[in-house]
Design a protein around this motif. Sequence first.
Motif, PDB file in Angstrom:
ATOM      1  N   UNK A 156      33.873  40.620  53.217  1.00 15.99           N
ATOM      2  CA  UNK A 156      32.488  40.225  52.940  1.00 15.99           C
ATOM      3  C   UNK A 156      31.820  41.168  51.962  1.00 15.99           C
ATOM      4  N   UNK A 157      32.133  42.444  52.055  1.00 17.26           N
ATOM      5  CA  UNK A 157      31.520  43.426  51.164  1.00 17.26           C
ATOM      6  C   UNK A 157      31.878  43.140  49.712  1.00 17.26           C
ATOM      7  N   UNK A 158      33.127  42.775  49.459  1.00 18.14           N
ATOM      8  CA  UNK A 158      33.559  42.446  48.097  1.00 18.14           C
ATOM      9  C   UNK A 158      32.798  41.226  47.583  1.00 18.14           C
ATOM     10  N   UNK A 159      32.646  40.206  48.448  1.00 18.94           N
ATOM     11  CA  UNK A 159      31.919  38.997  48.050  1.00 18.94           C
ATOM     12  C   UNK A 159      30.464  39.316  47.710  1.00 18.94           C
ATOM     13  N   UNK A 160      29.844  40.212  48.486  1.00 18.62           N
ATOM     14  CA  UNK A 160      28.442  40.552  48.241  1.00 18.62           C
ATOM     15  C   UNK A 160      28.291  41.350  46.935  1.00 18.62           C
ATOM     16  N   UNK A 161      29.237  42.235  46.655  1.00 20.34           N
ATOM     17  CA  UNK A 161      29.188  42.968  45.384  1.00 20.34           C
ATOM     18  C   UNK A 161      29.282  42.003  44.210  1.00 20.34           C
ATOM     19  N   UNK A 162      30.144  41.008  44.332  1.00 20.39           N
ATOM     20  CA  UNK A 162      30.263  40.019  43.271  1.00 20.39           C
ATOM     21  C   UNK A 162      28.941  39.273  43.089  1.00 20.39           C
ATOM     22  N   UNK A 163      28.333  38.863  44.202  1.00 23.75           N
ATOM     23  CA  UNK A 163      27.077  38.107  44.126  1.00 23.75           C
ATOM     24  C   UNK A 163      25.986  38.929  43.449  1.00 23.75           C
ATOM     25  N   UNK A 164      25.849  40.189  43.855  1.00 19.94           N
ATOM     26  CA  UNK A 164      24.822  41.038  43.243  1.00 19.94           C
ATOM     27  C   UNK A 164      25.032  41.222  41.756  1.00 19.94           C
ATOM     28  N   UNK A 165      26.277  41.354  41.348  1.00 23.95           N
ATOM     29  CA  UNK A 165      26.586  41.557  39.930  1.00 23.95           C
ATOM     30  C   UNK A 165      26.299  40.308  39.106  1.00 23.95           C
ATOM     31  N   UNK A 166      26.638  39.124  39.638  1.00 19.42           N
ATOM     32  CA  UNK A 166      26.364  37.877  38.928  1.00 19.42           C
ATOM     33  C   UNK A 166      24.865  37.657  38.742  1.00 19.42           C
TER      34      UNK A 166
END
Length: 663
Positions: A156-166
Amino acid sequence: MSFLSTTNVSLSTLFAESSTNAALVSFLIYTAAVFVIAALSNRLLKSKSFLSEYFLGSRGLGVWAFALTFAATSSSGGSFTGFPSKIYSHGWILALWIGSYMVVPICTMGLIGKRLNQVARRSGSITVPDVVRDRFHSPILGLMAVSLIVFFMSFNLVAQFKAGSLILQTLLDGVSIFESTADGLAQAVAGIPYISESESPEYLLCLLVFGVAVILYTTYGGFHAVVWTDVMQGIVMVIGVIIMLPLAISQSGGLENTTKLMAKMTPPRISDPDKGGITLTLAEPAPETMRIESGTWITDTPIDDNKTPLLFRVTVENEIAKGETTVNEVKVLQLTTLDDIERILARRESEKFLDDVSVSNIDLKSYAYGEEGSQQGTYVVGPGPSPGSDSGFLPLSLAISFFFMWAISGTGQPANMVRLMAFRDTKTLQRSICTVAIYYTLIYFPLVVIFCCARVLLPGMEGDSDRIMPAMAVYLTEHIGMGWLAGLLVAAPFAAVMSTVDSFLLLISSAWVRDVYQRNINPEASEKTIKMLSYLATFVVGTAAMVVAINPPQFLQDIIVYVGSGLAASFLATIVYGLYWRRVNAAGAMGAMLGGFSVHLAMYVTGYFVNGSFFKPYQLFDFDPIIIGLFVSFISGFVVTKMTAPPPEELVHKYFYTTKADA
């Protein structure tokens, strides 16, 4: 000759031209406020017990702090990135998909809140594995809980980092200083394995900025920094949604008009990820290497022709080499609704079009449910269009599954449980239940309306739908001449991601420091050592997730669904039994935890072989894995408990005899 029309500009360019300064200033002010809160929070760590304060805020949260940190943590990047993407892609049926989220606070806070807080106080527990270990007096069970939390939360942490970056990338796209910095970063990492393979230098730069900011303030400030930034972020989120709602309704012509237009819509035709697409042929050889960016529109019929043009949107960036005229298998989607085609062509001057090009070898596929011309209205009635399932997006069995998924699985989330261990008293809990329910209503129902309107205002974004939230914010504000407001609106999803990432960081780092090191390796560790390791663990975990997110998986919302349902299947039965059933023992709790986890994982692994993707799980009896996982977890916990010896009487006495302090 100009292949890419010089008069056409993208939404991000429009935003950059009119509100670059506002966007940058908004972001800098927001980031500065976060660091100020972290600094103030760090001061509390010097006067109180470090572990209890750093990971739990000394159990002193009042109504507003408790309610907003609980709500903001739940309203993650999935809520403001993945959920809008799903609404945009599947239509009104998402109101049913998310409807049960209004009862999450009732389920989570009402079912386990008071008892969990009591048990945590009696045992002195600081983390969820602490509670499990002490309640059942089993170090092995505690370590098992640590392993499951780290396993799921890392996803989940990886998915959230991706979301914040996008989100940040959409906010800053087209800003000159951002573009030049990204170009410099690309040159600096060129040739470095893995890093140079990132989606784009712009994404990599945003990932670094977002990651460094959230890792530093969480590491430095601990739980109080997370709570008070959550309060600020929760306010930003609800304000952003409330502003977007009337803008979306008015610019789409009202809800009635939006629904009528959606009733005529049919899903786009899409490229197969592995093969097919379209062939593009230029009128003349390219004078230099030319990039065909994702989001570029292509039409094969002149505007003044009487025929309806074929209209495609590029979904994967391509290049045409210097001197070449043709590029094959360009991945695109093709609009199939006449109103959508006319709407895009009418605003040709404000969109990015590829001119002087012809299209051939069209190899696209229709949706499995909602096929062009045969199922009009699929965006306004259930089960909603689906590219891969001929039963649609949300058939009745899955609708039932997701009612339980959101309402019940929220109760089984360790991140929520930590909040329930931190509130001040029973009155705080009671008032917070109402506060969070109202807050969710103000967030999720408007999001359904806003992104149904987005189908009318921004057609053709299915290929990049994870960016629909920031793109919609830019579009709405530009069309009222207030581009500066986009900075505030984009801050809403950005805040949602930050509030979730900081909570997950603390959850994983506390698992390592408290539950592995202090409870099992060095129980006599000094507070100075624990403090240093807590800072180090938070920093290392965050950095590791950021590194993995350099080349992230594509399935943002699917990852969030997998993690949420998996944690519930693993933890809910164990916690409920531990709080309310005197007879349950360590073996029963372990059976519940392993039974739910194993069956849930098995259905996802089976989905990989049956459906071709890990994130398309096998659905036994057409039910989502959350239903089967919860059922097996509760049954296995019950059976194993009955087959084994009862727990020690002193353990039962400790947790099931009420004292005046617990009332």
